[in-house]
Design a protein around this motif. Sequence first.
Motif, mmCIF file in Angstrom:
data_model
loop_
_atom_site.group_PDB
_atom_site.id
_atom_site.type_symbol
_atom_site.label_atom_id
_atom_site.label_comp_id
_atom_site.label_asym_id
_atom_site.label_seq_id
_atom_site.Cartn_x
_atom_site.Cartn_y
_atom_site.Cartn_z
ATOM 1 N N GLU A 29 0.710 -1.207 -0.007
ATOM 2 C CA GLU A 29 0.221 -0.319 -0.006
ATOM 3 C C GLU A 29 0.610 1.338 -0.612
ATOM 4 N N ASP A 30 2.604 1.366 0.481
ATOM 5 C CA ASP A 30 2.906 1.904 0.370
ATOM 6 C C ASP A 30 3.967 2.811 -0.938
ATOM 7 N N VAL A 31 3.339 1.363 -2.084
ATOM 8 C CA VAL A 31 3.961 1.935 -3.319
ATOM 9 C C VAL A 31 3.738 3.159 -3.964
ATOM 10 N N VAL A 32 3.461 3.947 -4.458
ATOM 11 C CA VAL A 32 3.112 4.973 -5.769
ATOM 12 C C VAL A 32 3.507 4.796 -7.200
ATOM 13 N N ARG A 33 4.387 3.747 -7.476
ATOM 14 C CA ARG A 33 5.142 4.289 -8.829
ATOM 15 C C ARG A 33 5.304 3.033 -9.110
ATOM 16 N N THR A 34 5.154 2.282 -10.671
ATOM 17 C CA THR A 34 5.413 0.867 -10.390
ATOM 18 C C THR A 34 6.202 1.513 -12.870
ATOM 19 N N ARG A 35 7.424 0.734 -12.698
ATOM 20 C CA ARG A 35 7.355 0.470 -14.500
ATOM 21 C C ARG A 35 7.572 -0.819 -14.610
ATOM 22 N N MET A 36 7.034 -1.230 -14.993
ATOM 23 C CA MET A 36 7.901 -2.234 -16.140
ATOM 24 C C MET A 36 8.277 -2.167 -17.747
ATOM 25 N N PHE A 37 9.410 -3.333 -16.982
ATOM 26 C CA PHE A 37 10.007 -2.721 -18.521
ATOM 27 C C PHE A 37 9.699 -4.188 -19.183
ATOM 28 N N VAL A 38 9.230 -4.455 -20.740
ATOM 29 C CA VAL A 38 9.379 -5.403 -20.649
ATOM 30 C C VAL A 38 9.910 -5.588 -22.542
ATOM 31 N N THR A 39 10.151 -6.905 -22.612
ATOM 32 C CA THR A 39 11.036 -7.328 -23.887
ATOM 33 C C THR A 39 10.145 -7.320 -24.948
ATOM 34 N N ASP A 40 9.236 -7.896 -25.260
ATOM 35 C CA ASP A 40 8.545 -7.756 -26.280
ATOM 36 C C ASP A 40 6.990 -7.148 -25.135
ATOM 37 N N ILE A 41 6.017 -5.654 -25.755
ATOM 38 C CA ILE A 41 4.682 -5.295 -25.230
ATOM 39 C C ILE A 41 3.700 -6.256 -25.778
ATOM 40 N N ARG A 42 3.917 -6.515 -26.672
ATOM 41 C CA ARG A 42 2.371 -7.681 -27.248
ATOM 42 C C ARG A 42 2.180 -8.435 -25.378
ATOM 43 N N HIS A 43 2.915 -9.032 -24.605
ATOM 44 C CA HIS A 43 2.740 -9.690 -23.165
ATOM 45 C C HIS A 43 2.025 -8.780 -22.912
ATOM 46 N N TRP A 44 1.894 -7.436 -22.953
ATOM 47 C CA TRP A 44 1.680 -6.240 -21.734
ATOM 48 C C TRP A 44 -0.168 -6.973 -21.024
ATOM 49 N N GLU A 45 -0.856 -7.501 -21.374
ATOM 50 C CA GLU A 45 -1.969 -8.098 -20.702
ATOM 51 C C GLU A 45 -1.449 -9.350 -19.532
ATOM 52 N N GLU A 46 -0.793 -10.152 -20.444
ATOM 53 C CA GLU A 46 -0.275 -11.425 -18.874
ATOM 54 C C GLU A 46 0.845 -10.075 -17.984
ATOM 55 N N VAL A 47 1.666 -9.411 -18.651
ATOM 56 C CA VAL A 47 2.156 -8.489 -17.578
ATOM 57 C C VAL A 47 1.195 -7.688 -16.441
ATOM 58 N N GLY A 48 0.181 -7.187 -17.360
ATOM 59 C CA GLY A 48 -0.578 -6.326 -16.382
ATOM 60 C C GLY A 48 -1.593 -7.637 -15.879
ATOM 61 N N LYS A 49 -1.459 -7.884 -16.096
ATOM 62 C CA LYS A 49 -2.669 -9.649 -15.195
ATOM 63 C C LYS A 49 -1.481 -9.562 -13.985
ATOM 64 N N ALA A 50 -0.342 -9.962 -14.125
ATOM 65 C CA ALA A 50 0.464 -10.160 -12.592
ATOM 66 C C ALA A 50 0.526 -8.629 -11.783
ATOM 67 N N HIS A 51 0.301 -7.539 -11.903
ATOM 68 C CA HIS A 51 0.382 -6.836 -11.659
ATOM 69 C C HIS A 51 -0.328 -6.118 -10.844
ATOM 70 N N GLY A 52 -1.986 -6.260 -11.326
ATOM 71 C CA GLY A 52 -3.083 -6.457 -10.908
ATOM 72 C C GLY A 52 -3.330 -7.026 -9.960
ATOM 73 N N GLU A 53 -2.915 -8.351 -9.230
ATOM 74 C CA GLU A 53 -2.792 -9.318 -8.841
ATOM 75 C C GLU A 53 -2.652 -8.740 -7.345
ATOM 76 N N PHE A 54 -1.214 -7.547 -7.359
ATOM 77 C CA PHE A 54 -0.234 -7.307 -6.426
ATOM 78 C C PHE A 54 -0.996 -5.814 -5.835
ATOM 79 N N PHE A 55 -1.489 -5.122 -7.155
ATOM 80 C CA PHE A 55 -2.056 -3.641 -7.701
ATOM 81 C C PHE A 55 -2.474 -3.225 -7.449
ATOM 82 N N ALA A 56 -4.081 -3.782 -8.218
ATOM 83 C CA ALA A 56 -5.513 -3.491 -8.276
ATOM 84 C C ALA A 56 -6.982 -2.531 -6.992
ATOM 85 N N ALA A 57 -6.308 -3.331 -5.845
ATOM 86 C CA ALA A 57 -6.690 -2.005 -5.011
ATOM 87 C C ALA A 57 -6.337 -0.783 -4.652
#
Length: 86
Positions: A29-57
Motif C-alpha cells: 500500500e506504500d507503493v506509489v509508482r511502478t515501472r515495468m520493462f518488457v522485452t515484447d509489449i505484445r505480452h502486456w496483458e500477461e504482465v498487467g494481470k500479474a501486476h493487478g494481482e498485487f496492485f488492483a486495489a
Amino acid sequence: MGKGDFYHQAKFILQKVKGVLEQAGFELEDVVRTRMFVTDIRHWEEVGKAHGEFFAAIKPATTMIEVSSLIDPDYLVEIEVTAIKS
C-alpha cells in the motif's frame, strides 16, 4: 524463474518486491509508482494481470515500456517500484 513466461516472471518479481518492502518496514500500500520493462509489449496483458494481482486495489501510477533486451536473454520483465512511507 518462469523462463519464456511473461506472467510467471512478473508474478515472481512482484512477490520478491513484496518481501523486500516488508523487510524494510513497508507494505504494498506504500507503493506509489511502478515501472515495468518488457522485452515484447505484445505480452502486456500477461504482465498487467500479474501486476493487478498485487496492485488492483492500490492503483499506483504505472508505466509499461518495451525495451530491446534486458541484462540476461532469459529475462523478459523487469519491474521498479517507488514506495513512500507516510
